[in-house]
Design a protein around this motif. Structure first.
Motif, PDB file in Angstrom:
ATOM      1  N   HIS A  37      -3.304  -0.483   3.400  1.00 23.36           N
ATOM      2  CA  HIS A  37      -2.459  -1.554   3.966  1.00 23.36           C
ATOM      3  C   HIS A  37      -2.053  -1.190   5.393  1.00 23.36           C
ATOM      4  O   HIS A  37      -1.221  -0.302   5.597  1.00 23.36           O
ATOM      5  N   THR A  38      -2.675  -1.865   6.372  1.00 19.60           N
ATOM      6  CA  THR A  38      -2.383  -1.627   7.795  1.00 19.60           C
ATOM      7  C   THR A  38      -2.512  -2.952   8.561  1.00 19.60           C
ATOM      8  O   THR A  38      -3.040  -3.935   8.038  1.00 19.60           O
ATOM      9  N   GLU A  46      -2.174  -9.838   4.034  1.00 23.28           N
ATOM     10  CA  GLU A  46      -0.794  -9.744   3.540  1.00 23.28           C
ATOM     11  C   GLU A  46      -0.203 -11.137   3.657  1.00 23.28           C
ATOM     12  O   GLU A  46       0.081 -11.620   4.760  1.00 23.28           O
ATOM     13  N   ALA A  87       3.623  -6.097  -2.084  1.00 23.34           N
ATOM     14  CA  ALA A  87       3.846  -5.124  -1.015  1.00 23.34           C
ATOM     15  C   ALA A  87       5.326  -4.725  -0.921  1.00 23.34           C
ATOM     16  O   ALA A  87       6.206  -5.576  -1.060  1.00 23.34           O
ATOM     17  N   HIS A  88       5.580  -3.448  -0.719  1.00 26.30           N
ATOM     18  CA  HIS A  88       6.933  -2.892  -0.501  1.00 26.30           C
ATOM     19  C   HIS A  88       8.057  -3.725  -1.124  1.00 26.30           C
ATOM     20  O   HIS A  88       8.977  -4.162  -0.412  1.00 26.30           O
ATOM     21  N   HIS A 135       5.707   3.701  -0.259  1.00 27.99           N
ATOM     22  CA  HIS A 135       5.862   3.032   1.048  1.00 27.99           C
ATOM     23  C   HIS A 135       7.109   3.608   1.695  1.00 27.99           C
ATOM     24  O   HIS A 135       8.116   3.824   1.017  1.00 27.99           O
ATOM     25  N   ASP A 173       1.281   1.042   5.832  1.00 26.24           N
ATOM     26  CA  ASP A 173       1.715  -0.194   6.514  1.00 26.24           C
ATOM     27  C   ASP A 173       1.757   0.067   8.027  1.00 26.24           C
ATOM     28  O   ASP A 173       2.667  -0.370   8.730  1.00 26.24           O
TER      29      ASP A 173
END
Ligand code: AMP
Ligand code: ZN
Ligand code: FE
Ligand code: FE
Length: 280
Positions: free
Chosen positions: A6-7, A63, A188-189, A219, A246
């Protein structure tokens, strides 16, 4: 195997181009990097060409912005079919609303700080998904704050006086849309307290019923309480667990590879996804 799934790149609010992101991933010793820009697949092709040239694995994802109980949340979608019309239509609707929202935010911020909407636009890559980080960058360029995190802490935080909402789908619908596109949905997070309110336990049950496949447990925005809590929820609901940096490039402290995802989890994602993980 070092896998950071995840970036972000300049296709949304990262500061490295997709090709630079790939090169930096090799520098960080990764074997597989995921490119998951906000509400767009635009960075994929450049990242894929760079990954093939430089010899690193690429996990293509997105995302997706969503909302549940009035709380903004992010749903990662790994390996969706980029030609899925409803997914691209939803991206277009969200991105359009993000522009209106950023302009409104910039107007509010401009009452108290020396930035203009064109200053914000100067920070946004061509066709990129606009976000609050671009407004933070304009504030940094204007010399108001030293970095993005300070701009968020002082001005841009969720529900603060400069916060403006934008259109995004309900989180359960977002999960189902990713599934319809053949993608693998991962929350995500979800325990990122530092970004604002977080969702209650019931939400995990709702999203699991909608077809959620995994939870991003590891995360940097999760405090020590979140690891056991989210791990327990994942085990209970039979969801897999991911970890990621991230990474957003320069301007945020996140470093590539600071959190990783297990090879067995990547294999599960690859098995379910509509498209391939690109391997070197
Ligand atoms: P937006 O999608 O425009 O609401 O902005 C969300 C992005 O801003 C996220 O992807 C994060 O990178 C960043 N962000 C959100 N909250 C914070 C925060 N408290 N500090 C620093 N960056 C943040
Ligand atoms: Zn972002
Ligand atoms: Fe996010
Ligand atoms: Fe992200």
């Amino acid at each position: 195997m070092r896998i950071d799934p995840h970036t972000h790149s300049t296709a949304s609010d990262g500061t490295s181009t997709p090709a630079q992101l790939v090169a930096e991933s090799i520098g960080a010793g990764l074997d597989v990097v995921g490119i998951t820009d906000h509400d767009t697949t635009d960075g994929w092709d450049q990242a894929a060409a760079a990954a093939a040239r430089m010899g690193i694995g690429l996990l293509r994802g997105v995302e997706l912005s969503a909302t549940t109980r009035g709380i903004p949340v992010h749903i990662l979608g790994f390996l969706p079919d980029p030609g899925h019309e409803p997914l691209q239509a939803e991206f277009a609707a969200i991105r359009e609303s993000r522009v209106t929202r950023a302009q409104r935010t910039a107007e509010l911020v401009a009452r108290d700080f020396p930035i203009t909407w064109p200053d914000v636009l100067a920070q946004v890559g061509p066709d990129a998904t606009v976000g609050r980080p671009h407004i933070a960058d304009a504030l940094v360029v204007a010399g108001v704050f030293p970095d993005r995190n300070t701009a968020f802490a002082e001005v841009l935080y969720q529900d603060g006086p400069y916060y403006v909402d934008y259109y995004s789908p309900d989180a359960a619908d977002a999960v189902q849309l990713i599934l319809a596109a053949g993608g693998v949905p991962v929350f995500a997070h979800p325990g990122a307290h530092n970004r604002g309110r977080i969702v209650p336990d019931e939400t995990y049950w709702e999203l699991a019923a909608a077809g959620l496949a995994g939870i991003e447990v590891y995360h940097r925005d999760h405090d020590d309480e979140q690891y056991p809590r989210l791990s327990r929820i994942a085990r209970h609901l039979d969801l897999f667990v991911t970890g990621a940096s991230d990474y957003h490039g320069a301007g945020k402290p996140n470093r590539l590879g600071e959190n990783l995802t297990a090879p067995s989890v990547l294999a599960a994602i690859a098995e379910r996804g509509a498209i391939e993980v690109l391997l070197p």
